[in-house]
Design a protein around this motif. Structure first.
Motif, PDB file in Angstrom:
ATOM      1  N   ASP A 232      23.242 -82.694 -40.017  1.00 42.88           N
ATOM      2  CA  ASP A 232      24.170 -81.770 -39.874  1.00 42.88           C
ATOM      3  C   ASP A 232      24.678 -81.780 -38.244  1.00 42.88           C
ATOM      4  OD1 ASP A 232      25.865 -79.551 -39.707  1.00 42.88           O
ATOM      5  OD2 ASP A 232      23.963 -78.118 -39.911  1.00 42.88           O
ATOM      6  N   GLU A 234      27.200 -81.473 -37.056  1.00 46.82           N
ATOM      7  CA  GLU A 234      28.456 -80.726 -36.289  1.00 46.82           C
ATOM      8  C   GLU A 234      27.647 -79.479 -35.539  1.00 46.82           C
ATOM      9  OE1 GLU A 234      31.512 -81.827 -36.738  1.00 46.82           O
ATOM     10  OE2 GLU A 234      30.533 -83.304 -38.121  1.00 46.82           O
ATOM     11  N   TYR A 237      25.097 -79.176 -31.014  1.00 50.25           N
ATOM     12  CA  TYR A 237      25.915 -79.392 -29.596  1.00 50.25           C
ATOM     13  C   TYR A 237      25.550 -80.637 -28.556  1.00 50.25           C
ATOM     14  CZ  TYR A 237      28.063 -77.788 -25.412  1.00 50.25           C
ATOM     15  OH  TYR A 237      28.638 -78.034 -24.014  1.00 50.25           O
ATOM     16  N   GLU A 240      26.233 -84.171 -30.014  1.00 52.21           N
ATOM     17  CA  GLU A 240      27.834 -84.155 -30.106  1.00 52.21           C
ATOM     18  C   GLU A 240      28.337 -84.699 -28.825  1.00 52.21           C
ATOM     19  OE1 GLU A 240      29.830 -81.251 -32.560  1.00 52.21           O
ATOM     20  OE2 GLU A 240      31.097 -81.150 -31.086  1.00 52.21           O
ATOM     21  N   GLN A 241      27.617 -83.900 -27.724  1.00 52.23           N
ATOM     22  CA  GLN A 241      28.183 -84.176 -26.484  1.00 52.23           C
ATOM     23  C   GLN A 241      27.871 -85.194 -25.871  1.00 52.23           C
ATOM     24  OE1 GLN A 241      30.396 -82.356 -25.038  1.00 52.23           O
ATOM     25  NE2 GLN A 241      30.363 -80.693 -26.454  1.00 52.23           N
ATOM     26  N   LYS A 243      27.295 -88.165 -27.704  1.00 56.16           N
ATOM     27  CA  LYS A 243      27.761 -89.128 -28.364  1.00 56.16           C
ATOM     28  C   LYS A 243      29.376 -89.215 -27.614  1.00 56.16           C
ATOM     29  CE  LYS A 243      25.974 -89.606 -32.802  1.00 56.16           C
ATOM     30  NZ  LYS A 243      26.212 -89.372 -34.272  1.00 56.16           N
ATOM     31  N   ILE A 244      29.988 -87.983 -27.260  1.00 54.44           N
ATOM     32  CA  ILE A 244      31.115 -88.034 -26.566  1.00 54.44           C
ATOM     33  C   ILE A 244      31.391 -88.892 -25.252  1.00 54.44           C
ATOM     34  CG2 ILE A 244      33.109 -86.751 -25.342  1.00 54.44           C
ATOM     35  CD1 ILE A 244      32.375 -84.448 -27.539  1.00 54.44           C
TER      36      ILE A 244
ATOM     37  N   ILE B  32      28.315 -96.445 -31.826  1.00 54.28           N
ATOM     38  CA  ILE B  32      28.808 -95.013 -31.697  1.00 54.28           C
ATOM     39  C   ILE B  32      30.109 -95.423 -30.994  1.00 54.28           C
ATOM     40  CG2 ILE B  32      28.857 -93.151 -30.027  1.00 54.28           C
ATOM     41  CD1 ILE B  32      25.901 -93.322 -30.557  1.00 54.28           C
ATOM     42  N   TRP B  40      34.971 -89.588 -31.477  1.00 51.16           N
ATOM     43  CA  TRP B  40      34.370 -88.842 -30.498  1.00 51.16           C
ATOM     44  C   TRP B  40      35.277 -88.842 -29.199  1.00 51.16           C
ATOM     45  CZ3 TRP B  40      30.988 -86.247 -31.946  1.00 51.16           C
ATOM     46  CH2 TRP B  40      30.000 -86.378 -33.085  1.00 51.16           C
ATOM     47  N   ALA B  44      36.588 -85.283 -27.613  1.00 49.59           N
ATOM     48  CA  ALA B  44      36.655 -85.195 -26.038  1.00 49.59           C
ATOM     49  C   ALA B  44      38.117 -84.665 -25.729  1.00 49.59           C
ATOM     50  CB  ALA B  44      36.334 -86.585 -25.148  1.00 49.59           C
TER      51      ALA B  44
END
Lengths: 399, 702
Positions: A232, A234, A237, A240-241, A243-244, B32, B40, B44
């Motif tokens: 999960d 989503e 946080y 997710e960050q 991975k960005i 990734i 992603w 961003a």
């Protein structure tokens, strides 16, 4: 290079790796502490840089001092350290500074510097296990004589670290298992030990779920593990960050100091520093850092190959393994291969005193390496005499 | 060597595993970037995460005694995250009815059913930020926190609330304009504006992320910077005096149906403004604090300006207060314009002191013209030396600029000098005039009017404001002494004789100015409006307070300063004097003389009675030493007979005063009811009866 070989002895590659990590650490920490600096000192990032620089510099001082100590000395002192670390860990659990419900820190009275007692215990335990394994080599298959005296301290120390810091306890436990494996403890015994550990974890998570007061941290672990296993992402946080950060870093990265995710990631200067490495320096930087840690382990194997004594070998293997293992876990968390844990990247994350303990660890490896080199130098005349024999032996050893 | 080999073999296995682990990390890393990369990267680019500020709590404004003049009251907005995971459908369904009933009962604005419908709909539609209620006060919030579902908190119940701050003035209209306000897009007003930086503190900030539905949610604790709350301001305002001044002015304004008026009361040697009232007639005929006239309205002051004019002439040694001056029949032509005195037929020949007391325009104009018409700038320079041309530079924004034109000014004319001498062709704000009069009361030391005593952070004083001396001597001590006598004369026998009283002396000056009407100027007779004022200080012998009262455009026919502004001044001065015990003259000790009769005392407590008589040097004879006594007043002494109080029996309280009677009876276990006042004349249960505990006894007093 003369000065280098005169003062800095031991494996040159390890020295260079450490230096490189230190410099990289300065760059990354300076870039990623912006949020923290805004929170605590009106955006004065320089203060943190100076502080971190001080720890790194003194870290090199510690490496220098440690690598000049005869490593046999560590064998003896490891017993003292281990016995000291047990009450220290217990004390930390009771009175330690509480950060996020986890009592991990203890303040040294006079100099008023706090440190994680688990850092201290980690070193002590690895040294101790290496010592015991080398002492018991001849009767290593004996459950009572060899396995128990090694196994009991491991369980005690890991058990004491466990309530406040699950991941460190697990890493240490795994490192000891691996060390025991390398030290020729029979695999059957190791499997039973590993299963004891797993059963213990399962039970304590169960206890924590039904009696949360006993383990205030357990809820965090369970949540993290559940989040991870459910996929999960989503709601997760941090992941997710991270991975960005990784995705936007690309192959070449955004360049030094150009991270944007440092504003979004919690602990970008420690737990998620690897994500910042990739964001700013790209896949190239990420692979390079990973390569450096693997190289460290590889150089450790080189030392083992040359080391005539079991204790030296096991000491180097144990310590380098724990460093590399910890580094890989940090990276694995950043890329979401493992659930979120609080393992810093050794010698790279901003960590105050933990840098000092890493420095001691590297110093110990270099100390072994130094003595091995020196012994070899002394053996040269002898070697010339029995050149053929020795070469044969070496080749055998490598095989 | 076998051992070594075995160790090496196992070591290679470990190295292989480590490399495998590293390969796993590397693989995930590349995946990734390559596989999930686009997702992603797009995430961003619309990453809507922003630092939002957390407002600091604004500091309070206090009156000098510690009463709150302005404070921030929190109000809350209550919202609900209906999608919180920890709230299962079962739990929601069980508790939603109770929650709805509780909400409906608390707010009384919707039916429980309506609340339930909203909550269920919010949950079904997936709202993560459902608005439950706005403008919730703290007490209501406390109750809501105990309601079903909401009591599970933010993470388990989805209960969200946001605090906003609302500025409130607990004393509403009192000093409202001087306390002021600060709003976005409006020029800040009063102390709120002047001390904005001190009061507002430093906002914190918090990293917020935009989630589905355009809603901002805080992300984590680490990125928070706590706000630093603002400091408190302790003003110099004395709430009691402010209250008296407010109502005195309001009553008079209503009576005169005046357009507006103001009052400022200041402590003489510190410049502390103890009261400042500004009232304007609203469209509905009521009076409101809408504009700070005392500070902002610069007008021609009229007769109150005669004081500086005379001081100039006295200071230059041209006149003395006993010199005489002829004012003729009350009509005198300067250059091309007639000047009149207010008394029909004029004052004839007067001393300077009397001319001031009766406020003769002609007298002052003649004196100033006589000595300064050749060199008018000398007169102006003296006024400048007394700081009358400079603003006081008070911290509140919008101080009116004083105007005293120089003799080389273009608008200077032949009548400028005589007209300036009685307060025309110059402009001053009420506060500036008051500061000048205050300097006279303060023996020539001009202090700056001060509104704030100190700044406090929590209960720690961080800054104290000391009095600021603008000019240590506006003129010589000799001149001060003379004008003080002149100011006292005004109240003793002059235009403000209606303010005279026996207890303490007031000194001051009336002023009645015609106000230039924007449309017609002064000349259009029927449209002339007036400004009545009185400025002075008290007690005159040892001045403690100075005060100015200005009433503008009284629309009834009364417009003289003494009649319109004077009574307000007197009422404020009387009450202020009465409550300032420290400035009272000590009462002379009067010994009881044998010639006067011994005062009659009530029956009552032995020790009280003997103590009073002892102080009066009257001998008392105690015949029986019980606690309560009956007194009998003789010619030479007072006889005190014991009044026996038996346990369990109703005591005799006849002739006692109420205090003692209630003490005795309630101690005995009775319940006292009282009719009338004076001493006890009858008691409903006769003495000697057995007491029933808690029985009611009615006392009639006369």
């Amino acid at each position: 290079m003369d000065i280098f070989s005169k003062y800095l002895k031991g494996d040159r590659a390890i020295w260079l790796i450490t230096l490189f990590l230190g410099v990289a650490s300065l760059l990354l920490v300076y870039s990623s502490i912006v949020t923290l600096a805004y929170k605590h000192s009106d955006g004065n990032t320089l203060r943190y840089l100076v502080r971190h620089g001080f720890f790194l510099l003194s870290g090199f001082g510690i490496i220098y001092i440690t690598h000049n100590i005869k490593y046999n000395y560590f064998s003896r002192i490891s017993q003292v350290l281990l016995f000291a670390s047990i009450p220290l860990l217990a004390l930390t659990l009771i009175v330690g500074t509480n950060i996020n419900d986890a009592s991990r820190w203890l303040t040294i009275p006079v100099i008023n510097q706090s440190f994680q007692t688990s850092d201290f215990a980690k070193l002590a335990l690895v040294m101790y296990v290496a010592r015991m394994l080398s002492v018991k080599q001849d009767e290593i298959k004996d459950f009572k004589k060899a396995f128990l005296p090694i196994f009991i301290p491991v369980v005690i120390v890991c058990g004491l670290i466990f309530p406040a810091n699950f991941s460190t306890a697990a890493v240490l436990f795994a490192a000891c298992l691996v060390l025991m494996f390398i030290g020729r403890i029979p695999i059957s015994q190791l499997i039973s030990l590993a299963s004891i550990g797993i059963v213990f974890i399962v039970i304590s998570i169960g206890v924590a779920k039904f009696a949360p007061a006993l383990f205030p941290r357990a809820e965090t672990w369970v949540n993290r593990i559940e989040n991870f296993s459910k996929g999960d992402q989503e709601g997760n946080y941090q992941v997710e960050q991270a991975k960005i950060a990784i995705a936007t870093g690309g192959i070449q990265g955004k360049g030094p100091g150009n991270s944007t995710q440092r504003n979004f990631l919690p602990h970008p200067y420690s737990d998620f520093i690897y994500a910042i490495v990739i964001e700013e320096y790209g896949l190239i930087g990420g692979f390079l850092v990973m390569f450096l840690y693997l190289m460290l382990f590889f150089r450790a194997i080189r030392i083992v190959l040359k080391s005539p004594k079991t204790f030296g070998s096991l000491l180097v293997v144990g310590i380098s393994f724990i460093l590399v293992f910890q580094a890989l876990i940090n990276m694995a968390v950043a890329v979401n291969l493992l659930p979120v844990t609080g393992q810093p990247l050794p010698f790279m994350s901003m960590g105050g005193t933990s840098i000092w303990f890493t420095s001691v660890a590297i110093g110990v490896i270099l100390s072994v390496s130094r003595e091995v080199d020196q012994n070899q130098a002394h053996e040269i005349p002898e070697k010339e005499n029995n050149e053929l024999n020795n070469q044969e032996e070496n080749e055998l050893a490598v095989a | 060597m076998d051992q070594q080999k075995a160790i090496l073999r196992r070591l290679y296995i470990v190295f292989f595993l480590i490399c495998l682990f590293a390969f796993g990390v590397a693989f995930k890393l590349v995946s990734i970037q390559l596989i999930e990369g686009d997702k992603w990267i797009s995430r961003a680019s619309n990453q809507t995460t922003v630092y939002k500020s957390i407002p600091a709590v604004r500091g309070n404004i206090y009156a000098s005694g510690g009463s709150l003049l302005a404070t921030s009251v929190p109000i809350y907005e209550v919202r609900w995250d209906s999608q919180i995971k920890a709230l299962s459908d079962d739990e929601f369904n069980i508790q939603v009815d109770s929650l709805s009933i509780e909400l409906a009962q608390l707010f009384q604005d919707k039916t429980p059913l309506a609340y339930k419908r909203e909550l269920v709909e919010a949950r079904n539609s997936g709202s993560r930020y459902h608005l439950v209620k706005r403008n919730v006060n703290y007490n209501q919030l406390k109750k809501i926190k105990e309601f079903h579902i909401f009591r599970r908190g933010k993470y388990k119940g989805g209960f969200i609330y946001h605090q906003q701050n609302k500025r409130e003035k607990p004393f509403r209209a009192l000093a409202a304009r001087t306390i002021g306000y600060e709003r976005d897009g409006v020029k800040p007003v009063g102390l709120e504006g002047a001390y904005s930086a001190t009061l507002s503190g430093i906002n914190g900030r918090r990293l917020m992320q935009k989630i589905a539905g355009g809603v901002w949610m805080p992300i984590n604790d680490e990125n928070e910077i706590e706000p630093k709350d603002g400091a408190d301001i302790i003003t110099t305002i004395d709430l009691n005096i402010q209250d008296v001044a407010h109502h005195a002015l309001k009553r008079q304004l209503e009576k005169q149906s005046a357009d507006h008026g103001c009052v400022v009361l200041m402590e003489v040697n510190t410049g502390n403004v103890k009261a400042i009232v500004n009232l304007t007639k609203g469209a509905d005929g009521e009076y409101y604090e809408l504009y700070n006239y005392a500070i902002g309205e610069s007008t021609e002051p009229g007769s109150t300006f005669k004081l500086p004019a005379y001081m100039v002439a006295l200071e230059d040694g041209y006149i003395d207060i006993d010199d005489t001056i002829s004012t003729g029949n009350g009509k005198y032509k300067f250059y091309d314009t007639y000047m009149y005195d207010s008394r029909e037929g004029g004052y004839g020949t007067l001393t300077v002191k009397d001319a001031f007391a009766f406020s003769s325009n002609i007298a002052v104009a003649k004196i100033i013209s006589k000595y300064y018409s050749k060199n008018p700038q000398a007169f102006i320079d003296r006024l400048y030396k007394m700081n009358l041309n400079k603003p006081l530079d008070i911290e509140i924004f919008g101080e009116g600029k004083p105007q005293i034109k120089s003799a080389d000014n273009n608008s200077w004319s032949g009548i400028s000098l005589p007209w300036m001498s009685h307060g025309y062709e110059v402009q001053q704000t009420p506060l500036q005039i008051l500061a000048f009069y205050n300097a006279v009361a303060n023996d020539g030391v001009l202090v700056k009017p001060k509104f704030v005593e100190e700044i406090r952070e929590y209960d720690k004083v961080i800054e104290v404001f000391d009095p600021i001396v603008i000019n240590p001597a506006i003129c010589s001590k000799a001149t001060i002494k003379k004008v003080k006598a002149m100011l006292e004369g005004v109240v003793e026998y002059g235009t403000a004789a209606n303010l005279r009283n026996a207890n303490y002396k007031i000194a001051g000056k009336t002023g009645t100015a015609q106000i230039a009407n924007a449309k017609y100027g002064y000349k259009y007779e029927s449209k002339v409006s007036h400004q009545a004022s009185f400025c002075g200080y008290f007690p005159a012998d040892n001045p403690k307070y100075s005060c100015i009262v200005v009433v503008n455009a009284p629309s009834r026919n009364v417009y003289y300063g003494n009649l319109v502004a004077g009574p307000i001044f007197k009422e404020i001065a009387d009450k202020t004097y009465a409550t300032s015990v420290e400035i009272h003259d000590e009462l002379a000790y009067i010994k009881h003389s044998s010639k006067t009769r011994i005062p009659v005392s009530k029956n009552g407590h032995l020790k009280d009675i003997t103590k009073v008589f002892e102080e009066m040097d009257i001998t008392t004879k105690i015949n029986d030493g019980s606690e309560m006594v009956i007194s009998s007043t003789g010619d030479k002494q007072v006889q005190l007979y014991g009044r026996k109080i038996s346990k369990g029996l109703v005591p005799n309280v006849m002739g006692m005063d109420l205090k003692d009677a209630v003490y005795v009876l309630e101690n005995a276990g009775l319940n006292v009811k009282v009719l009338g006042k004076g001493t006890v004349k009858s008691q409903s249960i006769p003495n000697g009866r057995k007491i029933e505990k808690g029985a009611e006894i009615i006392l009639e007093l006369a």
